[in-house]
Design a protein around this motif. Structure first.
Motif, PDB file in Angstrom:
ATOM      1  N   GLU A 263      47.790  85.481 -45.356  1.00 15.88           N
ATOM      2  CA  GLU A 263      48.079  84.115 -44.650  1.00 15.88           C
ATOM      3  C   GLU A 263      47.285  84.080 -43.474  1.00 15.88           C
ATOM      4  N   THR A 264      46.779  82.726 -43.121  1.00 12.60           N
ATOM      5  CA  THR A 264      45.706  82.466 -41.969  1.00 12.60           C
ATOM      6  C   THR A 264      46.590  81.818 -41.018  1.00 12.60           C
ATOM      7  N   PHE A 265      47.789  81.113 -41.288  1.00 15.70           N
ATOM      8  CA  PHE A 265      48.601  80.368 -40.343  1.00 15.70           C
ATOM      9  C   PHE A 265      47.906  79.224 -39.554  1.00 15.70           C
ATOM     10  N   GLU A 266      46.864  78.618 -40.194  1.00 12.09           N
ATOM     11  CA  GLU A 266      46.130  77.690 -39.572  1.00 12.09           C
ATOM     12  C   GLU A 266      46.862  76.287 -39.399  1.00 12.09           C
ATOM     13  N   ASP A 267      47.921  76.130 -40.112  1.00 12.84           N
ATOM     14  CA  ASP A 267      48.733  75.114 -40.320  1.00 12.84           C
ATOM     15  C   ASP A 267      49.782  75.131 -39.072  1.00 12.84           C
ATOM     16  N   ILE A 268      50.128  76.087 -38.503  1.00 11.30           N
ATOM     17  CA  ILE A 268      51.068  76.283 -37.448  1.00 11.30           C
ATOM     18  C   ILE A 268      50.504  76.243 -35.947  1.00 11.30           C
ATOM     19  N   PRO A 269      51.044  75.026 -35.311  1.00  9.61           N
ATOM     20  CA  PRO A 269      50.742  74.881 -33.943  1.00  9.61           C
ATOM     21  C   PRO A 269      51.027  76.007 -32.828  1.00  9.61           C
ATOM     22  N   LEU A 270      50.461  76.204 -31.988  1.00  5.25           N
ATOM     23  CA  LEU A 270      50.709  77.243 -30.906  1.00  5.25           C
ATOM     24  C   LEU A 270      51.760  76.700 -30.097  1.00  5.25           C
ATOM     25  N   ASP A 271      52.848  77.520 -29.734  1.00  2.00           N
ATOM     26  CA  ASP A 271      54.002  77.254 -29.125  1.00  2.00           C
ATOM     27  C   ASP A 271      53.846  77.617 -27.481  1.00  2.00           C
ATOM     28  N   THR A 272      53.848  76.416 -26.731  1.00  2.00           N
ATOM     29  CA  THR A 272      53.761  76.358 -25.430  1.00  2.00           C
ATOM     30  C   THR A 272      54.678  75.929 -24.589  1.00  2.00           C
ATOM     31  N   ARG A 273      56.004  76.069 -25.077  1.00  2.00           N
ATOM     32  CA  ARG A 273      57.398  75.895 -24.359  1.00  2.00           C
ATOM     33  C   ARG A 273      57.502  76.796 -23.164  1.00  2.00           C
ATOM     34  N   HIS A 274      57.325  78.099 -23.324  1.00  2.00           N
ATOM     35  CA  HIS A 274      57.674  79.026 -22.444  1.00  2.00           C
ATOM     36  C   HIS A 274      56.787  79.112 -21.000  1.00  2.00           C
ATOM     37  N   ILE A 275      55.453  78.691 -21.283  1.00  2.00           N
ATOM     38  CA  ILE A 275      54.940  78.174 -20.061  1.00  2.00           C
ATOM     39  C   ILE A 275      55.147  77.000 -19.498  1.00  2.00           C
ATOM     40  N   LYS A 276      55.287  76.015 -20.050  1.00  2.00           N
ATOM     41  CA  LYS A 276      55.843  74.529 -19.486  1.00  2.00           C
ATOM     42  C   LYS A 276      57.178  74.936 -18.734  1.00  2.00           C
ATOM     43  N   SER A 277      58.110  75.762 -19.313  1.00  2.00           N
ATOM     44  CA  SER A 277      59.391  76.089 -18.473  1.00  2.00           C
ATOM     45  C   SER A 277      59.095  76.778 -17.486  1.00  2.00           C
ATOM     46  N   LEU A 280      58.054  74.435 -14.827  1.00  2.00           N
ATOM     47  CA  LEU A 280      59.173  73.687 -14.179  1.00  2.00           C
ATOM     48  C   LEU A 280      59.962  74.434 -13.420  1.00  2.00           C
ATOM     49  N   ARG A 281      59.991  75.917 -13.388  1.00  2.00           N
ATOM     50  CA  ARG A 281      60.952  76.736 -12.724  1.00  2.00           C
ATOM     51  C   ARG A 281      60.174  76.788 -11.336  1.00  2.00           C
ATOM     52  N   LYS A 282      59.014  77.138 -11.532  1.00  2.00           N
ATOM     53  CA  LYS A 282      58.054  77.127 -10.120  1.00  2.00           C
ATOM     54  C   LYS A 282      58.224  75.930  -9.231  1.00  2.00           C
ATOM     55  N   ARG A 283      58.003  74.840  -9.946  1.00  2.00           N
ATOM     56  CA  ARG A 283      57.934  73.541  -9.038  1.00  2.00           C
ATOM     57  C   ARG A 283      59.567  73.242  -8.313  1.00  2.00           C
ATOM     58  N   LYS A 284      60.470  73.632  -9.160  1.00  2.00           N
ATOM     59  CA  LYS A 284      62.006  73.662  -8.912  1.00  2.00           C
ATOM     60  C   LYS A 284      62.320  74.368  -7.675  1.00  2.00           C
ATOM     61  N   ASN A 285      61.538  75.801  -7.787  1.00  2.00           N
ATOM     62  CA  ASN A 285      61.814  76.754  -6.522  1.00  2.00           C
ATOM     63  C   ASN A 285      61.076  76.224  -5.337  1.00  2.00           C
ATOM     64  N   GLY A 286      59.823  75.852  -5.793  1.00  2.00           N
ATOM     65  CA  GLY A 286      59.066  75.397  -4.568  1.00  2.00           C
ATOM     66  C   GLY A 286      59.303  74.079  -3.886  1.00  2.00           C
ATOM     67  N   LYS A 287      60.010  73.223  -4.533  1.00  2.00           N
ATOM     68  CA  LYS A 287      60.350  72.106  -4.089  1.00  2.00           C
ATOM     69  C   LYS A 287      59.250  71.081  -3.893  1.00  2.00           C
ATOM     70  N   THR A 288      58.197  71.088  -4.822  1.00  2.00           N
ATOM     71  CA  THR A 288      57.044  70.347  -4.545  1.00  2.00           C
ATOM     72  C   THR A 288      57.351  68.862  -5.410  1.00  2.00           C
ATOM     73  N   TYR A 289      57.817  67.772  -4.575  1.00  2.00           N
ATOM     74  CA  TYR A 289      58.068  66.510  -4.886  1.00  2.00           C
ATOM     75  C   TYR A 289      56.660  65.662  -4.640  1.00  2.00           C
ATOM     76  N   LYS A 290      56.375  64.709  -5.836  1.00  2.00           N
ATOM     77  CA  LYS A 290      55.322  63.806  -5.454  1.00  2.00           C
ATOM     78  C   LYS A 290      56.062  62.371  -4.880  1.00  2.00           C
ATOM     79  N   PHE A 291      55.378  62.169  -3.925  1.00  2.00           N
ATOM     80  CA  PHE A 291      55.721  60.864  -3.033  1.00  2.00           C
ATOM     81  C   PHE A 291      55.226  59.623  -3.958  1.00  2.00           C
TER      82      PHE A 291
END
Length: 314
Positions: A263-277, A280-291
């Motif tokens: 199997e080549t697994f070409e049809d399965i996309p790469l999971d990037t949810r752990h990096i996005k989370s 989000l935790r870094k932004r929450k802890n750093g309290k970087t809000y966009k004006f």
């Protein structure tokens, strides 16, 4: 402290100092070192030697020192040398032997503790001001240690020039894998056994299909933003064991990625949810809000003051 025999003569001090050095240096072969333990053998000795043996006996025996009748008889023979009468010598010595006279008025001999040669070897020779104090000896030890390393720096380190080699950075294409060890100098720590393996997936020499399968198998250990693969182990007590364990796991992962027969697994996309989370935790802890842009009110901004330095230098 036991009373000390008082001798009011300056000649005695000079003679005893002289005899002290002669006794321990030149006459060591003629006078035994443990003669102070046998006052009965002090008879017919020079007066200055008897006085020295008396002081030596009190110093070396310390709390175990007890008066002895033979010692008193020997001190009587120093009367002419010290200028004191026998009654004066007896009065000075009285406090030592008065309690050791029997009820019948007879003088009794005191049993003196017999010291072995090993006990007389260390710490029993009286201090004769022939050595430096402890604090000075410690300072000298520090100076000796400093000079030892200075000699190494001056004479031995220049010889390392013949082993000098040009520094060449590590070729990451040939050595893409990095092992990270943690050491706590001078102490034990549970984290010291941990080993971290890291590499960039673009430097592994895999094609697109193999690389995609490798990223899928790595799951949360791969960061798609930095192209960094990382995994750690603290399963074993020794860091070298954890390093070998990570090497075996990584080798199996590479072999599975290269095997595209099933199997080549070409049809399965790469999971990037752990990096996005993580972001989000870094932004929450750093309290970087966009004006928000709609909150801007440039008309209420303070007016610019005159910059005097800018006006002067321009």
């Amino acid at each position: 402290m036991w009373p000390v025999l008082k001798i009011n003569t300056s000649c005695y001090r000079a003679v005893t100092r002289l005899d002290l050095s002669v006794r321990w240096v030149s006459n060591n072969a003629t006078i035994p070192s443990n003669l102070f333990l046998s006052p009965g053998e002090w008879k017919n000795l020079p007066p200055n030697t008897i006085l020295q043996l008396h002081e030596e006996r009190k110093f070396k025996l310390g709390p175990n020192y007890q008066p002895n009748v033979d010692e008193l008889e020997a001190l009587y023979s120093t009367s002419d040398f010290t200028g004191q009468t026998k009654n004066q010598i007896k009065q000075t010595y009285q406090s030592h032997w008065a309690a050791n006279i029997s009820k019948k008025g007879r003088q009794k001999h005191i049993k003196v503790k017999k010291y072995s040669p090993n006990e007389l070897k260390h710490g029993l020779r009286p201090f004769q001001f022939d050595d430096l104090p402890t604090s000075v000896q410690e300072d000298l030890d520090d100076i000796k240690e400093t000079r030892y390393y200075q000699r190494i720096a001056a004479f031995e380190l220049p010889q390392l020039i013949k082993f000098r080699q040009e520094y060449k950075p590590v070729d990451m294409k040939q050595n893409p894998i990095t092992y990270k060890y943690t050491t706590y100098m001078g102490e034990e720590h549970p984290n010291s056994k941990k080993v971290v393996l890291s590499c960039r997936t673009s430097e592994l020499g895999l094609n697109d299909k193999q690389l995609h399968k490798f990223k899928l198998l790595a799951r949360t250990r791969y960061n798609f933003e930095t192209d960094q693969f990382k995994m750690s182990s603290e399963k074993f007590n020794e860091p070298l064991q954890n390093a070998h364990y990570l090497h075996d796991i990584f080798q199996k992962l590479i072999n599975e990625s290269k095997d595209l027969s099933m199997e080549t697994f070409e049809d399965i996309p790469l999971d990037t949810r752990h990096i996005k989370s993580q972001n989000l935790r870094k932004r929450k802890n750093g309290k970087t809000y966009k004006f928000p842009e709609e909150w801007n009110r440039p008309e209420d901004a303070p007016k610019e003051m005159i910059n005097i330095l800018k006006e002067i230098f321009n």
